[in-house]
Design a protein around this motif. Sequence first.
Motif, PDB file in Angstrom:
ATOM      1  N   LEU A 164       2.996  -3.954   0.253  1.00  0.00           N
ATOM      2  CA  LEU A 164       2.259  -3.258  -0.802  1.00  0.00           C
ATOM      3  C   LEU A 164       2.121  -4.167  -2.016  1.00  0.00           C
ATOM      4  O   LEU A 164       3.118  -4.610  -2.581  1.00  0.00           O
ATOM      5  N   VAL A 170       9.132  -2.219   4.526  1.00  0.00           N
ATOM      6  CA  VAL A 170       8.112  -2.108   3.479  1.00  0.00           C
ATOM      7  C   VAL A 170       8.520  -3.079   2.370  1.00  0.00           C
ATOM      8  O   VAL A 170       9.628  -2.982   1.829  1.00  0.00           O
ATOM      9  N   ALA A 194      -2.210   1.186  -3.098  1.00  0.00           N
ATOM     10  CA  ALA A 194      -0.874   1.523  -2.589  1.00  0.00           C
ATOM     11  C   ALA A 194      -0.363   2.850  -3.137  1.00  0.00           C
ATOM     12  O   ALA A 194       0.563   3.439  -2.569  1.00  0.00           O
ATOM     13  N   PRO A 197      -1.295   6.354  -0.220  1.00  0.00           N
ATOM     14  CA  PRO A 197      -1.041   5.989   1.177  1.00  0.00           C
ATOM     15  C   PRO A 197      -1.836   6.805   2.180  1.00  0.00           C
ATOM     16  O   PRO A 197      -2.057   6.350   3.311  1.00  0.00           O
ATOM     17  N   ASN A 227       5.350   5.926   0.081  1.00  0.00           N
ATOM     18  CA  ASN A 227       5.130   5.109   1.274  1.00  0.00           C
ATOM     19  C   ASN A 227       6.312   5.121   2.234  1.00  0.00           C
ATOM     20  O   ASN A 227       6.251   4.470   3.288  1.00  0.00           O
ATOM     21  N   GLN A 255       7.425  -4.288  -1.346  1.00  0.00           N
ATOM     22  CA  GLN A 255       6.583  -3.782  -2.435  1.00  0.00           C
ATOM     23  C   GLN A 255       6.697  -4.648  -3.669  1.00  0.00           C
ATOM     24  O   GLN A 255       7.789  -4.894  -4.175  1.00  0.00           O
TER      25      GLN A 255
END
Length: 211
Positions: free
Chosen positions: A67, A132, A115, A118, A148, A134
Amino acid sequence: MSDGLPAGVERHAFDGEESLATTGEPVYGEPTDGEWRAWNPERSKLGAMLALEFDTGLDGGETVLYLGAAAGTTVSHVADFAGPTYAVEFAPRPARDLLDAVEPRERLFPILKDARKPETYAHVVERDVDVVVQDVATRGQADVAVDNARFLADDGRLLLAVKARSEDVTADPEVVFDDVCNRLADAYEILERGRLDRYHDDHLGVVATPK
């Protein structure tokens, strides 16, 4: 893993200076040595977390949702050692540069979406991703991570870089970081947190797993 780094990431010397490195096509003018290219932690929050020996849980080969891919500086390194890597970026200009990083990388998939929304890419990203990552410089960074969490496997990892000034330019960064971590606790168990100031002023690195 060796030296705490995932398979596909090594410490390599470039003109006598040791750096993290991955193999792949260069993206942002980074030093290269044969197939190796330097991964500069001063230009990458995840690179900083690895250089500072965070226990990221990365082994190599993971499915990754990234992200805040921006122009592809960090996500290109991730795609060099990971498995399928979904790169979410909303701003048009960096997204154009991201597409250049994507071209030679068959495991890197660009998603030109926000982002913070989602639901707009849920039909594209496979469920139960391993990681994930970010790095989204916007107010509400914890909200983005919580929203997310739906994509993460039960034993997956969130690797989050929090920029204090994106939340509140006037507040003490430690207060901001505590607030972010309190919000993260709605969806995650925090495994590790630490400042990234050696490479990035007023940034916090967080490793977490879904509750």
